[in-house]
Design a protein around this motif. Structure first.
Motif, PDB file in Angstrom:
ATOM      1  N   PHE A  36       0.837  -1.208   0.000  1.00 11.55           N
ATOM      2  CA  PHE A  36       0.000   0.000   0.000  1.00 11.55           C
ATOM      3  C   PHE A  36       0.869   1.254   0.000  1.00 11.55           C
ATOM      4  CE2 PHE A  36      -2.166   3.270   2.575  1.00 11.55           C
ATOM      5  CZ  PHE A  36      -3.235   3.545   1.731  1.00 11.55           C
ATOM      6  N   LEU A  37       1.901   1.259   0.857  1.00 16.64           N
ATOM      7  CA  LEU A  37       2.801   2.413   0.915  1.00 16.64           C
ATOM      8  C   LEU A  37       3.547   2.605  -0.401  1.00 16.64           C
ATOM      9  CD1 LEU A  37       4.295   2.130   4.506  1.00 16.64           C
ATOM     10  CD2 LEU A  37       2.829   3.949   3.628  1.00 16.64           C
ATOM     11  N   LEU A  38       3.972   1.502  -1.008  1.00 14.69           N
ATOM     12  CA  LEU A  38       4.647   1.611  -2.306  1.00 14.69           C
ATOM     13  C   LEU A  38       3.714   2.220  -3.347  1.00 14.69           C
ATOM     14  CD1 LEU A  38       6.583  -1.764  -2.338  1.00 14.69           C
ATOM     15  CD2 LEU A  38       7.606   0.520  -2.320  1.00 14.69           C
ATOM     16  N   ALA A  39       2.453   1.823  -3.339  1.00 19.44           N
ATOM     17  CA  ALA A  39       1.477   2.390  -4.283  1.00 19.44           C
ATOM     18  C   ALA A  39       1.293   3.883  -4.045  1.00 19.44           C
ATOM     19  CB  ALA A  39       0.141   1.653  -4.161  1.00 19.44           C
ATOM     20  N   ILE A  40       1.223   4.295  -2.775  1.00 18.86           N
ATOM     21  CA  ILE A  40       1.104   5.716  -2.449  1.00 18.86           C
ATOM     22  C   ILE A  40       2.328   6.483  -2.958  1.00 18.86           C
ATOM     23  CG2 ILE A  40       1.148   7.385  -0.538  1.00 18.86           C
ATOM     24  CD1 ILE A  40      -0.583   5.455   1.047  1.00 18.86           C
ATOM     25  N   PHE A  45       5.172  10.076  -6.805  1.00 21.93           N
ATOM     26  CA  PHE A  45       6.266  10.293  -7.739  1.00 21.93           C
ATOM     27  C   PHE A  45       5.756  10.617  -9.135  1.00 21.93           C
ATOM     28  CE2 PHE A  45       9.032   7.827  -4.736  1.00 21.93           C
ATOM     29  CZ  PHE A  45       9.961   8.837  -4.529  1.00 21.93           C
ATOM     30  N   GLY A  46       4.437  10.749  -9.270  1.00 17.15           N
ATOM     31  CA  GLY A  46       3.875  11.188 -10.540  1.00 17.15           C
ATOM     32  C   GLY A  46       3.188  10.112 -11.357  1.00 17.15           C
ATOM     33  N   LEU A  47       3.184   8.869 -10.894  1.00 15.93           N
ATOM     34  CA  LEU A  47       2.451   7.806 -11.579  1.00 15.93           C
ATOM     35  C   LEU A  47       1.033   7.830 -11.031  1.00 15.93           C
ATOM     36  CD1 LEU A  47       5.210   5.082 -11.313  1.00 15.93           C
ATOM     37  CD2 LEU A  47       4.641   6.438 -13.319  1.00 15.93           C
ATOM     38  N   ASN A  48       0.093   8.339 -11.804  1.00 18.69           N
ATOM     39  CA  ASN A  48      -1.217   8.708 -11.276  1.00 18.69           C
ATOM     40  C   ASN A  48      -2.331   7.687 -11.459  1.00 18.69           C
ATOM     41  OD1 ASN A  48      -0.274  11.201 -10.307  1.00 18.69           O
ATOM     42  ND2 ASN A  48      -0.405  12.055 -12.364  1.00 18.69           N
ATOM     43  N   ASN A  53      -0.739   1.434  -9.868  1.00 17.76           N
ATOM     44  CA  ASN A  53       0.170   1.634  -8.744  1.00 17.76           C
ATOM     45  C   ASN A  53       0.034   0.530  -7.702  1.00 17.76           C
ATOM     46  OD1 ASN A  53       1.025   3.906 -10.022  1.00 17.76           O
ATOM     47  ND2 ASN A  53       0.161   5.341  -8.557  1.00 17.76           N
ATOM     48  N   ARG A  54      -1.198   0.085  -7.471  1.00 22.11           N
ATOM     49  CA  ARG A  54      -1.397  -1.023  -6.511  1.00 22.11           C
ATOM     50  C   ARG A  54      -0.703  -2.279  -7.006  1.00 22.11           C
ATOM     51  NH1 ARG A  54      -7.462   0.458  -5.768  1.00 22.11           N
ATOM     52  NH2 ARG A  54      -7.248   2.099  -4.219  1.00 22.11           N
ATOM     53  N   TYR A  55      -0.905  -2.601  -8.283  1.00 22.29           N
ATOM     54  CA  TYR A  55      -0.244  -3.786  -8.839  1.00 22.29           C
ATOM     55  C   TYR A  55       1.273  -3.628  -8.824  1.00 22.29           C
ATOM     56  CZ  TYR A  55      -4.738  -5.590 -10.450  1.00 22.29           C
ATOM     57  OH  TYR A  55      -6.010  -6.083 -10.508  1.00 22.29           O
ATOM     58  N   MET A  56       1.731  -2.445  -9.168  1.00 19.51           N
ATOM     59  CA  MET A  56       3.173  -2.193  -9.158  1.00 19.51           C
ATOM     60  C   MET A  56       3.731  -2.273  -7.734  1.00 19.51           C
ATOM     61  SD  MET A  56       3.602   0.806 -12.038  1.00 19.51           S
ATOM     62  CE  MET A  56       5.302   1.107 -11.622  1.00 19.51           C
ATOM     63  N   GLY A  57       2.973  -1.782  -6.750  1.00 18.72           N
ATOM     64  CA  GLY A  57       3.395  -1.873  -5.356  1.00 18.72           C
ATOM     65  C   GLY A  57       3.553  -3.319  -4.912  1.00 18.72           C
ATOM     66  N   TRP A  58       2.564  -4.140  -5.252  1.00 24.26           N
ATOM     67  CA  TRP A  58       2.655  -5.569  -4.910  1.00 24.26           C
ATOM     68  C   TRP A  58       3.804  -6.234  -5.656  1.00 24.26           C
ATOM     69  CZ3 TRP A  58       0.643  -8.318  -1.097  1.00 24.26           C
ATOM     70  CH2 TRP A  58      -0.437  -7.783  -0.405  1.00 24.26           C
ATOM     71  N   GLY A  59       3.927  -5.948  -6.947  1.00 22.44           N
ATOM     72  CA  GLY A  59       4.998  -6.549  -7.737  1.00 22.44           C
ATOM     73  C   GLY A  59       6.372  -6.150  -7.238  1.00 22.44           C
ATOM     74  N   LEU A  60       6.534  -4.876  -6.927  1.00 18.21           N
ATOM     75  CA  LEU A  60       7.811  -4.397  -6.407  1.00 18.21           C
ATOM     76  C   LEU A  60       8.128  -5.032  -5.056  1.00 18.21           C
ATOM     77  CD1 LEU A  60      10.227  -2.517  -6.763  1.00 18.21           C
ATOM     78  CD2 LEU A  60       8.852  -0.661  -5.810  1.00 18.21           C
ATOM     79  N   LEU A 109      12.414  11.518  -0.902  1.00 20.72           N
ATOM     80  CA  LEU A 109      12.373  11.863  -2.326  1.00 20.72           C
ATOM     81  C   LEU A 109      10.976  12.229  -2.821  1.00 20.72           C
ATOM     82  CD1 LEU A 109      14.778   9.173  -3.816  1.00 20.72           C
ATOM     83  CD2 LEU A 109      15.189  11.635  -3.647  1.00 20.72           C
ATOM     84  N   CYS A 110       9.950  11.713  -2.172  1.00 18.52           N
ATOM     85  CA  CYS A 110       8.603  12.006  -2.672  1.00 18.52           C
ATOM     86  C   CYS A 110       8.166  13.399  -2.207  1.00 18.52           C
ATOM     87  CB  CYS A 110       7.600  10.943  -2.254  1.00 18.52           C
ATOM     88  SG  CYS A 110       7.107  10.990  -0.542  1.00 18.52           S
TER      89      CYS A 110
END
Length: 144
Positions: A36-40, A45-48, A53-60, A109-110
């Motif tokens: 969840f934090l990664l998605a936020i 960082f500009g990925l809106n 973002n949720r999928y990317m957060g889980w994947g990351l 950085l954010c």
């Protein structure tokens, strides 16, 4: 065989760590769940796209878990660590500290960091990574 063990250990350890983080997040009513934090942060960082973002957060999150298991395997291969509970705890503390440094860098950085109790988040990160490492060693011991 080693790739299979690494993959299973990474999936199981990351999943158990995440369950722990979600439980602590709910217990203390804080956003301590890493995907969840990664998605936020991705959003800040500009990925809106929130769904992406949720999928990317889980994947990351799972990708980083895989990297930590590969790191453990490399340390086993060179004889720096052994397949033991003490090595698991030491490795968990070490990667927990690496995790804290990484999160601190991302928060700085954010544009605006999430509102939460940061000390509590960092403390739970250490315990979450110890759980990660213990589950990882369980997988190794079961699959070798």
């Amino acid at each position: 065989m080693t790739y299979f063990i690494i993959t299973i250990a990474a999936f199981a350890a990351t999943t158990q760590m995440t369950i722990f983080s979600y439980a602590i997040a709910r217990l203390f009513n804080q956003p301590y769940d890493e995907p969840f934090l990664l998605a936020i942060l991705l959003n800040r960082f500009g990925l809106n796209n929130r769904t992406i973002n949720r999928y990317m957060g889980w994947g990351l999150h799972y990708f980083l878990g895989l990297l930590f298991v590969i790191g453990f395997q490399l340390l086993l291969d060179i004889g720096f660590l052994h397949l033991s509970w003490m090595s698991a705890i030491a490795y968990g503390i070490g990667i927990g500290i690496i995790g804290i440094i990484g999160w601190q860098a991302m928060f700085r950085l954010c544009r605006t960091a999430p509102k939460m109790e940061y000390l509590g988040f960092y403390i739970q990160l250490i315990f979450a990574h110890i759980i990660f490492s213990l589950v990882m060693v369980v997988c190794y011991k079961m699959l070798i």
